[in-house]
Design an enzyme around this catalytic site. Structure first.
Site, PDB file in Angstrom:
ATOM      1  N   ASP A 195     -36.392-100.957  46.841  1.00 37.60           N
ATOM      2  CA  ASP A 195     -35.776-100.101  47.870  1.00 37.60           C
ATOM      3  C   ASP A 195     -36.630-100.022  49.133  1.00 37.60           C
ATOM      4  O   ASP A 195     -36.870 -98.938  49.675  1.00 37.60           O
ATOM      5  CB  ASP A 195     -35.506 -98.686  47.317  1.00 37.60           C
ATOM      6  CG  ASP A 195     -34.461 -98.672  46.219  1.00 37.60           C
ATOM      7  OD1 ASP A 195     -33.597 -99.574  46.198  1.00 37.60           O
ATOM      8  OD2 ASP A 195     -34.503 -97.762  45.372  1.00 37.60           O
ATOM      9  N   HIS A 240     -30.161-105.329  45.145  1.00 39.88           N
ATOM     10  CA  HIS A 240     -29.471-105.707  43.915  1.00 39.88           C
ATOM     11  C   HIS A 240     -29.011-107.168  43.991  1.00 39.88           C
ATOM     12  O   HIS A 240     -29.113-107.915  43.017  1.00 39.88           O
ATOM     13  CB  HIS A 240     -28.272-104.797  43.664  1.00 39.88           C
ATOM     14  CG  HIS A 240     -28.644-103.349  43.449  1.00 39.88           C
ATOM     15  ND1 HIS A 240     -27.714-102.370  43.198  1.00 39.88           N
ATOM     16  CD2 HIS A 240     -29.842-102.721  43.457  1.00 39.88           C
ATOM     17  CE1 HIS A 240     -28.326-101.208  43.056  1.00 39.88           C
ATOM     18  NE2 HIS A 240     -29.613-101.395  43.208  1.00 39.88           N
ATOM     19  N   ASP A 276     -36.942-102.869  41.262  1.00 38.99           N
ATOM     20  CA  ASP A 276     -36.098-102.552  42.421  1.00 38.99           C
ATOM     21  C   ASP A 276     -36.928-101.732  43.412  1.00 38.99           C
ATOM     22  O   ASP A 276     -37.261-100.582  43.157  1.00 38.99           O
ATOM     23  CB  ASP A 276     -34.888-101.758  41.908  1.00 38.99           C
ATOM     24  CG  ASP A 276     -33.903-101.418  42.992  1.00 38.99           C
ATOM     25  OD1 ASP A 276     -34.101-101.828  44.142  1.00 38.99           O
ATOM     26  OD2 ASP A 276     -32.921-100.723  42.676  1.00 38.99           O
ATOM     27  N   HIS A 334     -24.866 -87.976  44.010  1.00 37.99           N
ATOM     28  CA  HIS A 334     -24.531 -88.038  42.594  1.00 37.99           C
ATOM     29  C   HIS A 334     -23.778 -86.749  42.297  1.00 37.99           C
ATOM     30  O   HIS A 334     -23.997 -85.727  42.975  1.00 37.99           O
ATOM     31  CB  HIS A 334     -25.795 -88.118  41.733  1.00 37.99           C
ATOM     32  CG  HIS A 334     -26.557 -89.397  41.941  1.00 37.99           C
ATOM     33  ND1 HIS A 334     -27.875 -89.430  42.306  1.00 37.99           N
ATOM     34  CD2 HIS A 334     -26.148 -90.691  41.850  1.00 37.99           C
ATOM     35  CE1 HIS A 334     -28.264 -90.691  42.420  1.00 37.99           C
ATOM     36  NE2 HIS A 334     -27.241 -91.478  42.159  1.00 37.99           N
ATOM     37  N   GLU A 393     -25.638-103.505  47.503  1.00 42.36           N
ATOM     38  CA  GLU A 393     -27.016-103.165  47.861  1.00 42.36           C
ATOM     39  C   GLU A 393     -27.821-104.458  48.024  1.00 42.36           C
ATOM     40  O   GLU A 393     -27.820-105.328  47.136  1.00 42.36           O
ATOM     41  CB  GLU A 393     -27.644-102.284  46.786  1.00 42.36           C
ATOM     42  CG  GLU A 393     -29.126-102.054  47.040  1.00 42.36           C
ATOM     43  CD  GLU A 393     -29.711-100.835  46.363  1.00 42.36           C
ATOM     44  OE1 GLU A 393     -28.974 -99.845  46.165  1.00 42.36           O
ATOM     45  OE2 GLU A 393     -30.902-100.874  46.031  1.00 42.36           O
ATOM     46  N   GLU A 426     -20.936-100.544  42.400  1.00 42.32           N
ATOM     47  CA  GLU A 426     -22.219-100.974  42.987  1.00 42.32           C
ATOM     48  C   GLU A 426     -22.919-101.882  41.972  1.00 42.32           C
ATOM     49  O   GLU A 426     -23.600-101.405  41.067  1.00 42.32           O
ATOM     50  CB  GLU A 426     -23.089 -99.747  43.304  1.00 42.32           C
ATOM     51  CG  GLU A 426     -24.426-100.127  43.917  1.00 42.32           C
ATOM     52  CD  GLU A 426     -25.331 -98.920  44.234  1.00 42.32           C
ATOM     53  OE1 GLU A 426     -24.851 -97.765  44.185  1.00 42.32           O
ATOM     54  OE2 GLU A 426     -26.513 -99.134  44.521  1.00 42.32           O
ATOM     55  N   ASP A 455     -26.100 -83.974  42.099  1.00 39.44           N
ATOM     56  CA  ASP A 455     -26.764 -83.580  43.346  1.00 39.44           C
ATOM     57  C   ASP A 455     -25.917 -82.488  43.993  1.00 39.44           C
ATOM     58  O   ASP A 455     -26.434 -81.537  44.575  1.00 39.44           O
ATOM     59  CB  ASP A 455     -26.848 -84.748  44.351  1.00 39.44           C
ATOM     60  CG  ASP A 455     -27.763 -85.877  43.895  1.00 39.44           C
ATOM     61  OD1 ASP A 455     -28.799 -85.584  43.263  1.00 39.44           O
ATOM     62  OD2 ASP A 455     -27.436 -87.045  44.173  1.00 39.44           O
ATOM     63  N   ASP A 477     -30.299 -97.283  51.320  1.00 36.93           N
ATOM     64  CA  ASP A 477     -30.867 -96.832  50.036  1.00 36.93           C
ATOM     65  C   ASP A 477     -32.348 -97.241  50.009  1.00 36.93           C
ATOM     66  O   ASP A 477     -32.746 -98.172  49.317  1.00 36.93           O
ATOM     67  CB  ASP A 477     -30.101 -97.448  48.860  1.00 36.93           C
ATOM     68  CG  ASP A 477     -30.353 -96.690  47.560  1.00 36.93           C
ATOM     69  OD1 ASP A 477     -31.152 -95.736  47.576  1.00 36.93           O
ATOM     70  OD2 ASP A 477     -29.756 -97.056  46.528  1.00 36.93           O
TER      71      ASP A 477
HETATM   72  C1  3MF Z   1     -30.123 -97.913  41.660  1.00 36.37           C
HETATM   73  C2  3MF Z   1     -29.415 -97.449  42.837  1.00 36.37           C
HETATM   74  C3  3MF Z   1     -28.901 -96.046  42.774  1.00 36.37           C
HETATM   75  C4  3MF Z   1     -27.494 -95.949  43.309  1.00 36.37           C
HETATM   76  C5  3MF Z   1     -27.015 -94.531  43.287  1.00 36.37           C
HETATM   77  C6  3MF Z   1     -25.621 -94.369  43.803  1.00 36.37           C
HETATM   78  C7  3MF Z   1     -30.483 -94.274  42.856  1.00 36.37           C
HETATM   79  O1  3MF Z   1     -30.712 -99.120  41.826  1.00 36.37           O
HETATM   80  O2  3MF Z   1     -29.305 -98.151  43.816  1.00 36.37           O
HETATM   81  O3  3MF Z   1     -29.767 -95.230  43.540  1.00 36.37           O
HETATM   82  O4  3MF Z   1     -27.417 -96.448  44.596  1.00 36.37           O
HETATM   83  O5  3MF Z   1     -27.070 -94.093  41.982  1.00 36.37           O
HETATM   84  O6  3MF Z   1     -24.747 -95.230  43.207  1.00 36.37           O
HETATM   85 MG    MG Z   2     -28.166 -98.180  45.590  1.00 36.27          MG
END
Ligand code: 3MF
Ligand code: MG
Length: 357
Positions: free
Chosen positions: A262, A225, A260, A61, A222, A186, A64, A295
């Site tokens: 992950d 997603h 979500d 980010h 992703e 994304e 970051d 991710d």
């Molecule tokens: C949220 C995400 C994010 C994005 C990240 C980069 C924190 O669901 O997936 O992860 O991947 O912000 O675009």
């Molecule tokens: Mg992501």
């Protein structure tokens, strides 16, 4: 305008995958119901973890890369990013992308590019242009847009048609800001919003074609997603690959329609993981320098000592799946397809995944 030095895309890597993740993937376990349960790990220490785990790409980010971004001058931010770019090089790492974090500021409460307040929309664009300068100083041309707060909870709160116009305006401003940068959208259908704008890769690619330079607008898909949108992630990837617009992935997994998660790549649905790798491997994903981004987040229940195991595990599961994809009996597969013996095909796939062939 200084050109961006890194030449991602010039060097085919011969089917050997390169892996990336972001500093947020080493998390402290906070969730909406409770505080962190692990100690924070300083960014410099996180950087040391990458190579050890076999990763070479760092996702950022904007803040970051340059903390407190809204409180320092643009010049100072760019200088800090350039310094970080040199540190990355010395660690044998490469920045994969920079994503403007447009979901924490008080000025993005009602959305960023699609806020109803023109001053907030201006802030979102200015911050994005700064993120581009940071990317250029770090040495990457890739900008990721996760459109976290673009959407509504109260459907009547925004004019959705106009909101898409605002999104397009923002994208065009970014394209005009630097001739080398490219934008990867994304998509995510919900969370934090009830309904987000550009919820799938189809929506993202549709807006890419409307932009001032479609060749510089693509996507990052992703797994979780796509699943939250009720779609098959491998078909989403295939669609983007067909358009030559799959420039990054966030592989992970997701156990149904809930928050979500992950989760580790392949940990919920092996067959879906197989099909994602199959689609990527077949299309030569990675040959133009694309990274396999993971991710993934470890659970809140994980102890500190093994807080990076999920990254190594997800990478291993991906690599094992590449092997599964490449050792699948393609001859038997085409015989089944030719004979329209889809029960036979299903058996072939499942036996292969179970190691029974
Ligand atoms: C949220 C995400 C994010 C994005 C990240 C980069 C924190 O669901 O997936 O992860 O991947 O912000 O675009
Ligand atoms: Mg992501």
């Amino acid at each position: 305008m200084a050109r961006i030095a890194n030449k991602q895309g010039d060097k085919p890597v011969g089917g050997k995958y390169r892996f990336s993740f972001g500093p947020w993937n080493i998390s402290e376990g906070a969730d909406p119901f409770g505080p962190p349960v692990r100690k924070p790990v300083a960014f410099a220490r996180k950087l040391k973890v990458y190579r050890k785990l076999g990763f070479t790409g760092v996702q950022f980010h904007d803040d970051d890369a340059v903390p407190d971004l809204d409180r320092i001058s643009a010049k100072a931010a760019v200088a800090q990013a350039a310094k970080l770019g040199r540190i990355l090089k010395s660690e044998g790492l490469e920045p994969e992308f920079v994503a403007p974090r447009l979901w924490e500021s008080p000025r993005t409460i009602d959305g960023a590019y699609t806020s109803n307040d023109p001053a907030c929309r201006r802030y979102a664009i200015e911050r994005s242009l700064l993120a581009i300068d940071i990317a250029a100083a770090l040495g990457t041309k890739n900008i990721v847009l996760w459109l976290a707060r673009e959407g509504t909870y109260i459907r009547e709160a925004k004019n959705a048609r106009l909101a898409h116009d605002h999104l397009l305006t923002a994208i065009n401003r970014m394209l005009a800001h630097h001739p080398d940068i490219r934008i990867m959208i994304e998509p995510k259908p919900n969370e934090p919003m009830d309904h987000a704008y550009l919820p799938t890769i189809g929506h993202a690619i549709a807006i890419a074609y409307l932009s001032d330079d479609p060749s510089r607008v693509g996507g990052l898909i992703e797994t979780a997603h796509a699943k939250l949108a009720g779609l098959d992630p491998s078909d989403e990837m295939a669609f983007a690959l067909f358009h030559k617009k799959l420039w990054s992935v966030h592989l992970n997994d997701q156990n149904g329609l809930k928050f979500d998660e992950d989760r580790n790549f392949g940990a919920v649905n092996l067959r879906e993981a197989f099909n994602q790798v199959r689609v990527l491997d077949e299309a030569g994903y990675g040959w133009n320098g694309e990274y396999v981004g993971l991710d993934v987040k470890t659970f809140r229940t994980q102890k500190q000592e093994k807080e990076t195991a999920h990254l190594a595990n997800s990478k291993r599961f991906f690599e094992l799946m590449v092997h599964k994809v490449r050792t699948f009996d393609r001859k038997a597969e085409s015989q089944c397809i030719k004979a329209r013996d889809y029960e036979g095909l299903e058996r072939l796939v499942i036996e292969h995944l179970l190691g029974a062939d």
